[in-house]
Design a protein around this motif. Structure first.
Motif, short mmCIF file in Angstrom:
data_model
loop_
_atom_site.label_atom_id
_atom_site.label_comp_id
_atom_site.label_asym_id
_atom_site.label_seq_id
_atom_site.Cartn_x
_atom_site.Cartn_y
_atom_site.Cartn_z
N TRP A 1 2.17 1.44 -3.33
CA TRP A 1 0.69 1.98 -4.36
C TRP A 1 0.59 3.58 -4.24
O TRP A 1 0.30 4.63 -4.36
CB TRP A 1 0.48 1.54 -3.56
CG TRP A 1 -1.92 1.11 -5.00
CD1 TRP A 1 -1.38 2.19 -6.28
CD2 TRP A 1 -2.51 0.64 -4.62
NE1 TRP A 1 -2.74 1.95 -6.26
CE2 TRP A 1 -3.72 0.86 -6.15
CE3 TRP A 1 -3.20 -0.68 -4.15
CZ2 TRP A 1 -5.02 0.34 -6.70
CZ3 TRP A 1 -4.12 -1.39 -4.68
CH2 TRP A 1 -4.29 -0.61 -5.28
N THR A 2 0.89 4.01 -2.68
CA THR A 2 0.66 5.38 -2.67
C THR A 2 1.44 6.69 -3.39
O THR A 2 1.29 7.32 -3.76
CB THR A 2 0.07 5.67 -0.95
OG1 THR A 2 -0.19 5.52 -0.27
CG2 THR A 2 0.53 6.91 -0.48
N SER B 1 -4.22 14.07 -1.77
CA SER B 1 -4.47 13.54 -0.87
C SER B 1 -2.88 12.68 -0.44
O SER B 1 -2.54 12.17 0.49
CB SER B 1 -5.58 12.87 -0.01
OG SER B 1 -6.02 11.72 -1.13
N SER B 2 -2.65 11.65 -1.72
CA SER B 2 -1.65 10.45 -1.47
C SER B 2 -0.61 11.36 -1.65
O SER B 2 -0.02 11.05 -0.14
CB SER B 2 -1.49 9.89 -2.77
OG SER B 2 -2.69 8.81 -2.87
N ALA C 1 -10.43 7.55 -6.47
CA ALA C 1 -11.52 6.35 -6.37
C ALA C 1 -12.39 6.22 -6.25
O ALA C 1 -13.42 5.69 -6.42
CB ALA C 1 -11.00 6.33 -5.29
N PRO D 1 0.85 -1.11 -0.30
CA PRO D 1 0.10 0.06 0.28
C PRO D 1 0.45 1.52 -0.28
O PRO D 1 0.70 2.45 -0.43
CB PRO D 1 -0.82 0.31 1.49
CG PRO D 1 -0.73 -1.62 1.91
CD PRO D 1 0.23 -1.99 1.51
N TRP E 1 -12.26 12.98 -2.45
CA TRP E 1 -12.10 12.03 -3.50
C TRP E 1 -11.08 12.62 -4.10
O TRP E 1 -10.94 12.05 -4.70
CB TRP E 1 -13.31 11.54 -3.47
CG TRP E 1 -13.98 10.83 -3.19
CD1 TRP E 1 -15.90 10.78 -3.00
CD2 TRP E 1 -14.37 9.79 -2.22
NE1 TRP E 1 -15.77 10.21 -1.54
CE2 TRP E 1 -15.28 8.97 -1.47
CE3 TRP E 1 -13.14 8.25 -2.86
CZ2 TRP E 1 -15.16 7.90 -0.77
CZ3 TRP E 1 -12.91 7.17 -1.88
CH2 TRP E 1 -14.50 6.96 -0.86
N THR F 1 -8.47 11.62 -4.98
CA THR F 1 -7.03 10.95 -4.39
C THR F 1 -5.03 11.04 -4.53
O THR F 1 -4.90 10.66 -3.79
CB THR F 1 -7.39 9.33 -4.81
OG1 THR F 1 -9.28 9.61 -4.73
CG2 THR F 1 -6.34 8.30 -4.58
N TYR G 1 -5.24 10.06 -10.14
CA TYR G 1 -7.04 9.62 -9.42
C TYR G 1 -7.89 10.02 -8.79
O TYR G 1 -6.82 9.93 -7.93
CB TYR G 1 -5.93 8.55 -9.43
CG TYR G 1 -6.39 6.59 -9.12
CD1 TYR G 1 -7.56 6.07 -10.15
CD2 TYR G 1 -7.56 6.68 -7.69
CE1 TYR G 1 -8.19 5.60 -9.73
CE2 TYR G 1 -8.03 5.06 -7.98
CZ TYR G 1 -8.69 4.56 -8.85
OH TYR G 1 -9.62 3.84 -8.11
N ALA H 1 -9.27 13.07 0.88
CA ALA H 1 -8.64 11.59 0.60
C ALA H 1 -10.42 10.86 0.79
O ALA H 1 -10.82 10.06 -0.40
CB ALA H 1 -8.33 10.63 0.99
N PHE H 2 -11.26 11.09 1.55
CA PHE H 2 -12.70 9.74 2.02
C PHE H 2 -13.76 11.16 1.72
O PHE H 2 -15.13 10.39 1.95
CB PHE H 2 -12.31 9.58 3.00
CG PHE H 2 -11.66 7.99 2.46
CD1 PHE H 2 -11.95 7.21 2.06
CD2 PHE H 2 -10.03 8.45 3.17
CE1 PHE H 2 -11.05 5.99 2.13
CE2 PHE H 2 -9.00 7.42 3.22
CZ PHE H 2 -10.15 6.22 2.68
N LEU I 1 -0.01 6.78 -6.45
CA LEU I 1 -1.07 7.40 -6.96
C LEU I 1 -0.10 8.44 -7.04
O LEU I 1 -1.36 9.30 -7.46
CB LEU I 1 -2.03 7.00 -5.95
CG LEU I 1 -2.60 6.03 -6.07
CD1 LEU I 1 -3.38 5.28 -4.69
CD2 LEU I 1 -3.71 5.55 -7.22
N LEU J 1 -6.26 15.81 6.14
CA LEU J 1 -5.67 14.25 4.49
C LEU J 1 -7.48 13.46 4.00
O LEU J 1 -7.67 13.11 3.82
CB LEU J 1 -4.83 13.23 5.56
CG LEU J 1 -4.29 12.57 4.60
CD1 LEU J 1 -3.88 12.65 3.59
CD2 LEU J 1 -3.31 11.58 5.23
N LYS J 2 -7.35 13.20 6.02
CA LYS J 2 -8.89 12.32 5.16
C LYS J 2 -10.14 13.10 4.19
O LYS J 2 -10.82 12.10 3.81
CB LYS J 2 -9.73 11.92 7.36
CG LYS J 2 -10.48 11.14 6.86
CD LYS J 2 -11.88 11.27 7.17
CE LYS J 2 -12.72 10.81 7.27
NZ LYS J 2 -13.92 10.89 7.48
N PHE K 1 -14.38 5.17 -10.62
CA PHE K 1 -13.97 4.17 -11.77
C PHE K 1 -12.82 4.25 -12.98
O PHE K 1 -12.13 3.41 -13.19
CB PHE K 1 -14.65 2.62 -11.29
CG PHE K 1 -15.19 2.20 -10.52
CD1 PHE K 1 -14.23 1.97 -9.71
CD2 PHE K 1 -16.77 2.23 -9.53
CE1 PHE K 1 -13.93 0.58 -8.47
CE2 PHE K 1 -16.23 1.63 -8.38
CZ PHE K 1 -15.69 0.89 -8.16
#
Lengths: 317, 313
Positions: free
Chosen positions: A53-54, A289-290, A64, A50, A284, A286, A62, A280-281, A57, A276-277, A67
């Motif tokens: 991957w971060t 925030s990565s 999230a 992960p 979105w 992504t 991207y 990212a969430f 990203l 950050l949350k 799709f």
């Protein structure tokens, strides 16, 4: 904390040689991997993969929640935006305020308590256990409940402070006030984590051999002098270790503060992880925030490795 | 200054130290006691001004925590006849009827499944790895041990995004298995470090004797080392359990319903007009009690574990 030289000395204790070289078929080396392999595999899958991957990203745009969109490589643009974003600088400032003040208070109170407990009065073990209880609780539940204690009209905190200072408990609002909210989170974190610093200091105090004090006594050093030339320097490595742990933990602080203030009022208590949350969430973003996550990660590791170097110097003294 | 000093602290010094420490401990206790008291208040007592110290205790908060209720008109209540149990009686006083169980039970069960599941897995993998590091000549042992430790310094949110994506692809998001694996990965660093310390202390002569007697490596590990390490394993397990029990960030980001644990759920218990504080307090109390009991019963092991872990790191 990246190179081996910065690893505290105790960590690099040499592994003693194996018992028998080969036992029934499987060589020791193969057996060792049977024992250690699963752990390494799990960590690679759930931590290292992960993380890589971060990093990937962070160079893309991207999102999230979409799709099908083509992922585009944007190079360093995310990093550029992170480093010039006012919101992020504000989050970093809020984080710095939180980290610095919690450490200052926890070190002062924690060390003092440890020093007093070390006087071994009657029942000191029992009261130590009582003091330790808050750090065993769930930060999210604690944060949530402190919002109740902080209510201006009905909260216990305001009632007590109002009673002690003679002010009207309804006249101040800990988590709704721009000036007070940063202190509201500092108070709760200090309540919760001072015991940790205290325990580490206590371990340090108990590690000082008696003969050091005996020698000082023979030299007729005053109690004050003994404190500053023996107690403080001998506990310092332990204290610095406690500061390292609290610093790392509070730099990535999330649960307690999310439940306590949710980052508000406005964004005065929006710490880095909370920001950050949100990016990212909730928004979105992504890729962006990565990039922020990597910046945070590098900051923590950078500061921690400089700090560990200093810690090792103190230990060598 | 301490027992280390030639001159034991005088009675007066001990008195002052005792008073300050006990005073701090009592202040520390207040918020926890207040949570527990609030769980036994009525909603109006909980939000009275000024805060009430003396009140008529009730289990209304607990009833509200475990049930879902709906408002009913007096006529409807009339038709239902007398309440069948104390829980119905309590909600009827508020003009409500119980329509079913609340989701707290589910969430609490999830906490138990995920907490114990990940603790079990961390201990199994951690013990094996700790034994491996302690007894075999593993290449790059120190680097591997440091790698394992460094995974704990990662901010959860930094890896949450790809874990979220990864779990979505693998179908692991919002599942018990996914959360168990995740918490195991977070806990394993602590488990390996603590357990290696405990296993290092067991003399290797015991296994050597067993190996000479014809035991295989695994038999020696299983029958000789494990029983010796039992206390260390137990105290490490408590640490892992407490972490998994209290974790919030991953739980709130990666679960939405099916596998959600209690910490994200408790703050969302809504009553009439905002949070139902007595129910929230009741939930918090039930949730905190196991940890408080663990801490008090096992305080020596826990305190040793904390300082031990810190000093070794």
């Amino acid at each position: 904390m990246t190179d081996k030289a910065s690893v505290p000395e105790r960590m690099v204790r040499a592994t003693p040689p194996g018992v028998a070289r080969t036992v029934r078929g499987l060589s020791d080396r193969a057996l060792a991997w049977v024992f250690i392999g699963p752990t390494i595999l799990l960590l690679l899958a759930i931590n290292i993969f992960p993380l890589l991957w971060t990093i990937y990203l962070s160079f893309t745009n991207y999102r999230a929640n979409r799709f099908n969109r083509d992922v585009e490589w944007v190079g360093l643009r995310n990093y550029e935006r992170v480093l010039t974003d006012d919101d992020i600088w504000q989050a970093m400032q809020a984080t710095a305020h939180f980290v610095v003040w919690t450490i200052v208070l926890q070190v002062l109170i924690g060390f003092t308590l440890a020093w007093l407990i070390n006087a071994k009065f009657r029942g000191s073990n029992f009261w130590t256990t009582i003091i330790v209880l808050p750090m065993m609780l769930s930060p999210a539940v604690v944060g949530n409940f402190w919002t109740f204690l902080y209510q201006p009209q009905i909260g216990l905190f305001n009632a007590v402070v109002g009673f002690l200072t003679g002010t009207d408990p309804a006249s101040f609002e800990m988590i709704g006030d721009v000036d007070l909210a940063p202190w509201a989170i500092v108070i709760v974190d200090t309540w919760m984590w001072t015991p940790f610093v205290m325990l580490i200091c206590l371990a340090g105090l108990r590690s000082i051999p008696a003969y050091v004090y005996e020698a000082a006594e023979i030299d007729r050093a005053s109690a004050w002098r003994q404190f500053w030339t023996i107690t403080v320097p001998m506990v310092l490595p332990f204290l610095m270790l406690a500061v390292l742990f609290r610093g790392i933990e509070n730099f990535k602080m999330f649960d307690l503060v999310v439940q306590l203030t949710g980052g508000g009022p406005g964004s005065v208590t929006e710490l880095a992880s909370i920001n950050l949350k949100r990016e990212a969430f909730e928004k979105w973003r992504t890729g962006y925030s990565s990039a922020f996550a990597i910046v945070l990660f590098v900051t923590v590791f950078g500061l921690a490795s400089i700090y560990v170097k200093a810690l090792n110097k103190v230990k060598e003294r | 200054m301490s027992a280390n000093s030639v001159t034991e602290p005088t009675g007066r010094v001990k008195w002052i130290a005792g008073i300050v420490v006990v005073g701090y401990a009592l202040v520390t206790l207040v918020p926890m006691v207040w949570i527990m008291l609030t769980g036994f208040k009525t909603p109006s007592d909980a939000i009275s001004y000024p805060p009430k110290l003396v009140f008529q205790p009730t289990v209304e908060g607990y009833v509200n925590l475990f049930t879902t209720r709906t408002r009913a008109t007096p006529e409807q209540l009339e038709e239902l006849g007398p309440a069948e149990n104390f829980a119905q009686e309590i909600v009827r006083e508020r003009g409500m009827v119980i329509v079913g169980a609340s989701r707290f039970g589910e969430r609490f069960l999830n906490s138990i499944i995920i907490g114990f599941g990940s603790t079990f897995l961390s201990i199994v993998l951690g013990t094996l790895a700790a034994y491996g590091f302690s007894r075999f000549k593993v290449p790059l042992t120190d680097d591997l041990m440091f790698f394992i430790l460094s995974t704990r310094m990662m901010p959860p949110i930094a890896v949450a995004i790809p874990i979220f994506l990864m779990y979505r692809t693998l179908g692991l998001s919002d599942t018990h298995l996914g959360m168990i694996l995740l918490y195991t990965a977070v806990n394993i660093s602590l488990a390996v470090w603590l357990l290696k310390g405990f296993i290092d202390e067991i003399p290797r002569e015991y296994e050597e004797a067993a190996l000479i007697d014809g035991y295989t490596r695994f038999q020696a590990f299983w029958k000789v080392v494990l029983p010796q390490a039992a206390t260390g394993i137990a105290s490490t397990a408590i640490f892992c359990l407490i972490f998994a029990w209290n974790e919030y960030a991953f739980a709130v980001l990666l679960t939405s319903g099916n596998a959600q644990t209690a910490p994200p759920f408790i703050p969302t218990i809504i009553g009439v007009g905002g949070l139902d504080w007595p129910a929230v307090a009741a939930g918090a109390t039930i949730f905190l009690l196991p940890v408080l009991i663990f801490t008090v019963v096992l305080r020596k092991h826990l305190l040793r574990g904390i300082t031990f872990g810190a000093v070794r790191k």
